[in-house]
Design a protein around this motif. Structure first.
Motif: not given
Length: 186
Positions: A21-29, A41-54
């Motif tokens: 949730s913090d990463l989602l807020a960061l990437d949506n500013d 904007p970045t989607s929650a799915e993008d955070i889950r599927d791309r950002t978090l694995p990285r």
């Protein structure tokens, strides 16, 4: 959670799924993402599927992650993340430095403080011989952090980007620092 690195004001910790949730807020500013994707904007799915694995990836050559969540040491407040990842999972010789901080953290010296600490750790503990960092040429704030952290401008280049964003026509810049130059400055 085990702290990877501490500075006077910051704690760098391994990311977890709970940071989504913090990463989602960061990437949506839009201001934070201006030089990354033009502020889209970045989607929650993008955070889950791309950002978090990285952010959760462990690099075998260093035995560490390449990204860390950064929080204020005194309050635990989320400030963003730092990157210091090997360019090759099999060889720690070259590492890329990066950072993405919430807008409220800008102009307070946090990026420089974290970058300097990671550079020191890279050269003393992780077997790194060269640290590099890249940004858009027009991103003067990030360029200043790189310079204050001890990196020097190596080159500027322009490329055709599949999805150009405002300022990309001015190209990108690469900064760097070798272990030898770092030792000489100490």
């Amino acid at each position: 959670m085990r702290i990877f690195l501490e500075t006077g004001r910051l704690a760098l910790l391994p990311a977890t799924a709970a940071d989504a949730s913090d990463l989602l807020a960061l990437d949506n500013d839009p201001a934070v993402m201006r030089y990354i994707n033009g502020g889209r904007p970045t989607s929650a799915e993008d955070i889950r599927d791309r950002t978090l694995p990285r952010l959760l990836h462990d690099h075998p050559c260093t035995g560490t992650r390449g990204y860390w969540i950064v929080r204020k040491k005194d309050t635990g407040e989320f400030l963003g993340w730092f990157e210091l990842r090997p360019l090759d999972d099999r060889d720690p010789a070259a590492a890329e430095l990066g950072y993405r901080l919430v807008r409220a953290a800008w102009g307070r010296g946090y990026a420089t403080e974290g970058a300097r600490a990671l550079i020191d750790k890279a050269f003393t503990d992780l077997g790194v011989r060269r640290v590099t960092a890249n940004t858009m040429a027009v991103n003067t704030g990030s360029r200043r952090v790189m310079e204050k952290a001890g990196l020097s401008l190596l080159r500027a280049c322009t490329e055709d980007w599949p999805e150009p964003i405002e300022g990309s026509e001015h190209g990108e810049v690469e900064y760097g620092l070798t272990r030898e130059a770092w030792q000489h400055r100490r």
